[in-house]
Design an enzyme around this catalytic site. Structure first.
Site, PDB file in Angstrom:
ATOM      1  N   TYR A  69       0.849  -1.188   0.000  1.00  0.00           N
ATOM      2  CA  TYR A  69       0.000   0.000   0.000  1.00  0.00           C
ATOM      3  C   TYR A  69       0.886   1.240   0.000  1.00  0.00           C
ATOM      4  CZ  TYR A  69      -3.762  -3.199   1.473  1.00  0.00           C
ATOM      5  OH  TYR A  69      -4.663  -4.231   1.556  1.00  0.00           O
ATOM      6  N   PRO A  87     -15.621  -4.927   2.712  1.00  0.00           N
ATOM      7  CA  PRO A  87     -16.783  -5.359   3.483  1.00  0.00           C
ATOM      8  C   PRO A  87     -18.091  -4.701   3.069  1.00  0.00           C
ATOM      9  CG  PRO A  87     -15.446  -3.859   4.784  1.00  0.00           C
ATOM     10  CD  PRO A  87     -14.661  -4.173   3.538  1.00  0.00           C
TER      11      PRO A  87
END
Length: 277
Positions: free
Chosen positions: A55, A200
């Site tokens: 990241y 999610p």
């Protein structure tokens, strides 16, 4: 009532964590905003933060350390290695020497002597799984990582990995609209392995016009995102969602979902959502 905490091996964390992927520090303004979000997340009770070596080419881990080190005693940080992101592509890279190198770099960037949860970001199809998990087991034996997790795996791969090292967590794509890992989730329940759903909240769920999720949100006076997160928490006792955001308002909205109770009727209405398999 849904449980408010969950175990990652011998570590206990709050049921809603924070995924740091969306945070950046490319500019001074982004760094300041990201720092504020990380600190506010901890203030609001987040005790699990998920990141990865890829990241921002390591900047994400550095940002977490800059914002939160020295870390609160109850804060658990999970990072990942095994997938590089040199441009637009995500490329699995699981050679043992690479995994060791990245673990050492993560230790340095996070400013820790031992990584709480080190996850194999993707299984590299060109390298035997035994070699990849074996590399993490050696790092664990050396005290450089505490617990081992996997990401985007099948039941067969998880079973093979557990023959090499204890696996405490699995991170697969899973949300209200994408449930292809349903059987894997149930398998994790049987083994007591924490299941960390990445993505999610399906982006389309934020609108949800005409769907049961929108009707439930309107009736409860909450957002569809909160309904989606609350559904995950109700779905399984081993579920540990890690919603990420770069906005303070969204952070507070997401974490408030931990206190939302859905009725049996609400859960039944959400269950028929078509699965993507």
């Amino acid at each position: 009532m849904t449980p408010t905490t969950i175990a990652i091996g011998d570590l206990t964390v709050a049921r809603l964590g924070f995924g740091a992927l969306r945070l950046d520090a490319a500019t001074a303004g982004e760094r300041a905003a990201s720092t504020a979000i990380l600190r506010r997340a901890v203030e609001l009770g987040v005790t699990f933060i998920d990141t990865a070596d890829s990241y921002g080419l390591g900047r994400n881990e550095e940002l977490i350390a800059e914002a939160l080190h020295p870390y609160p005693a109850d804060l658990v940080i999970g990072t990942k290695a095994g997938q590089c992101h040199p441009g637009d592509e995500w490329i699995p890279l699981g050679r043992p020497e690479y995994l060791r190198q990245q673990a050492e770099l993560s230790l340095r960037r996070l400013r820790v002597d031992c990584i709480d949860l080190f996850q194999l970001h993707r299984i590299d199809p060109t390298v035997p799984l035994t070699d990849q998990v074996g590399a993490l087991k050696r790092l664990q034996d050396e005290g450089k990582i505490r617990h081992i997790g996997l990401s985007e795996v099948t039941i067969a791969q998880l079973t093979q990995a557990t023959e090499i090292a204890p696996i405490v967590g699995v991170q697969n794509l899973y949300n209200l609209h994408h449930r292809r890992s349903e059987r894997l989730l149930e398998h994790c329940e049987q083994l007591g392995i924490v299941f960390i759903p990445w993505l999610p909240v399906q982006p389309s769920a934020r609108a949800g016009a005409g769907e049961p999720i929108a009707e439930i949100a309107d009736r409860l006076g909450i957002s569809t995102t909160q309904v989606a997160l609350a559904w995950l928490l109700h779905r399984s006792p081993v579920m540990l969602p890690i919603p990420g955001t770069s906005k303070l308002a969204h952070l507070e909205e997401n974490l408030a979902a931990a206190h939302i109770q859905l009725s049996d009727a609400d859960l039944s209405a959400l269950d028929p959502v078509p699965m993507h398999v």
